[in-house]
Design a protein around this motif. Structure first.
Motif, short mmCIF file in Angstrom:
data_model
loop_
_atom_site.label_atom_id
_atom_site.label_comp_id
_atom_site.label_asym_id
_atom_site.label_seq_id
_atom_site.Cartn_x
_atom_site.Cartn_y
_atom_site.Cartn_z
N GLY A 1 0.78 -1.23 0.00
CA GLY A 1 0.00 0.00 0.00
C GLY A 1 0.81 1.27 0.00
N MET A 2 2.13 1.17 -0.13
CA MET A 2 2.94 2.39 -0.01
C MET A 2 3.08 3.11 -1.34
N LEU B 1 7.79 8.61 -0.77
CA LEU B 1 8.59 8.28 0.41
C LEU B 1 10.09 8.33 0.13
N GLY B 2 10.48 8.60 -1.11
CA GLY B 2 11.88 8.48 -1.51
C GLY B 2 12.85 9.27 -0.65
N SER C 1 17.07 9.33 3.57
CA SER C 1 17.57 9.94 4.80
C SER C 1 17.65 8.91 5.93
N TYR C 2 16.68 8.02 5.99
CA TYR C 2 16.62 6.98 7.02
C TYR C 2 17.88 6.10 6.99
N PHE C 3 18.40 5.84 5.79
CA PHE C 3 19.57 4.98 5.65
C PHE C 3 20.88 5.77 5.52
N GLY C 4 20.81 7.08 5.69
CA GLY C 4 22.01 7.90 5.58
C GLY C 4 22.46 8.14 4.15
N ALA D 1 13.73 3.86 -1.17
CA ALA D 1 15.01 4.54 -1.38
C ALA D 1 15.63 4.24 -2.72
N ALA D 2 15.22 3.14 -3.35
CA ALA D 2 15.93 2.62 -4.52
C ALA D 2 15.34 3.07 -5.85
N ASP D 3 16.22 3.14 -6.84
CA ASP D 3 15.81 3.32 -8.24
C ASP D 3 15.83 1.99 -8.98
N LEU D 4 16.69 1.08 -8.56
CA LEU D 4 16.86 -0.21 -9.20
C LEU D 4 17.37 -1.19 -8.15
#
Length: 359
Positions: A166-167, A172-173, A178-181, A255-258
């Protein structure tokens, strides 16, 4: 209403069961839910963590095919069936929903003995013995792959955690990076090899780290809780973040593009549900189902595939890096992956279960 869910051993059986449990509770908070499992499976940790009741049945490993070896297990199987039947009686089950694994076989046979309606969900393109048996005992069979060869099968996709299905990945990117630095404005590659990691993927990605960094790509690399890294990339920019395990896979996807990953059924279902393209590296062992999981996605343009034996730092540099540096291609692959996704399989299966019980 009382629902019993049977799916244990691996996350591939347990996670869809728990996603269905969440969807049932969302539609009717008064529904009673009991999960069947064995003392040797991941369900002993995952089910209580999600707040559901767990009842244990003796594990009876069965051959993967219908062979004379089945004749060696009747005594243990009879005991497991009796235990499962006792649980169905105790909770006064209205329906049994099975997802495969050791616990599903005695559960299906116990439900048949007690006259409890049976629902089968098979996530993989090649069904295991338990679900092949279960599909012979009911007309209510649902699959996570369009070509799964089971009688009366209806393709609905794989029930997924609502936290992921559902996200809104794009919105959220920035928060996720930021959450993972990680930096918010850099192309990001997510690397993981399933819940336990994959050494071949780890080795190739780490060897490619200098060239990825030189091209401006940052990496979030989940190596697996039992794996170690001999030489970590030195600190610097772009970031190369190494973690043993991630609880918030929703944020990792955002966070990811691929993605560079294995192609288990749950992984393929989650990536297409959130519209995230991937380079799939099927597990080289087993019955080849990981290749079958990824094939439709690759054929639709939502990913690419590389054999485990051919994966290397050179392949990442020559094949994956040009994709990462081509925003239009990444967007096109994302859209193709999204078209293959089934983000509502949990709610769909919940509605089907409620309809079956009401009839």
């Amino acid at each position: 209403m009382r629902v019993v869910l049977a799916g244990g051993g691996t996350a591939g059986h347990i996670e869809p069961a728990l996603a269905l449990a969440d969807a049932l509770r969302e539609q009717d908070p008064a529904i009673g839910i009991t999960c069947l499992g064995t003392e040797r499976g991941l369900e002993t940790r995952l089910v209580p963590e999600r707040g559901y009741e767990l009842a244990l049945v003796p594990a009876v490993p069965l051959p993967r095919s219908l062979t004379p070896k089945l004749l060696t297990v009747p005594g243990r199987l009879a005991g497991a069936i009796s235990t499962a039947a006792g649980i169905l009686d105790q909770v006064r089950a209205d329906v049994l929903v099975g997802f495969g694994g050791y616990v599903a076989t005695p559960a299906y046979l116990a439900a048949r003995r007690r006259g409890v309606p049976i629902v089968v969900h098979e996530a993989n393109p090649r069904p295991g013995l338990a679900n092949r048996l279960g599909a012979r005992l009911t007309d209510h069979v649902f699959t996570g792959h369009p070509d799964t060869p089971l009688p009366n099968a209806q393709y609905i996709g794989i029930p997924l955690r609502r936290q992921i299905a559902g996200m809104d990945r794009l919105s959220l990117g920035d928060k996720a990076r930021s959450y993972f630095g990680l930096e918010s404005d850099r192309v990001t590659l997510l690397v993981f090899g399933g819940s336990q990691g994959a050494r071949s993927i780890n080795k190739a990605a780490l060897a490619a780290a200098p060239r990825l960094r030189a091209a401006g790509v940052q990496v979030l690399h989940v190596i697996g809780p039992k794996n170690t890294v001999e030489v970590e990339p030195p600190p610097g920019d772009p970031q190369y973040v190494i973690l043993p395990y991630i609880d918030r896979m929703d944020l990792a996807y955002a966070a990811a593009d691929l993605v560079l990953c294995r192609s288990g059924a749950i992984t393929c279902a989650e990536l297409t549900a959130v519209g995230l393209p991937a380079a799939y590296v099927p597990l080289p062992h087993g019955n080849g189902e990981q290749r079958l999981n990824a094939q439709p996605i690759v054929q639709a343009g939502g990913g690419i595939m590389i054999d485990d034996a051919d994966l290397s730092a050179e392949w990442i540099t020559a094949t994956l890096l040009p994709i990462l540096n081509d925003p239009e291609r990444v967007v096109a692959m994302s859209e193709a992956a999204s078209r293959m996704g089934r983000a509502d399989a949990d709610a769909t299966l919940a509605r089907k279960v409620l309809e079956i019980v009401s009839r």
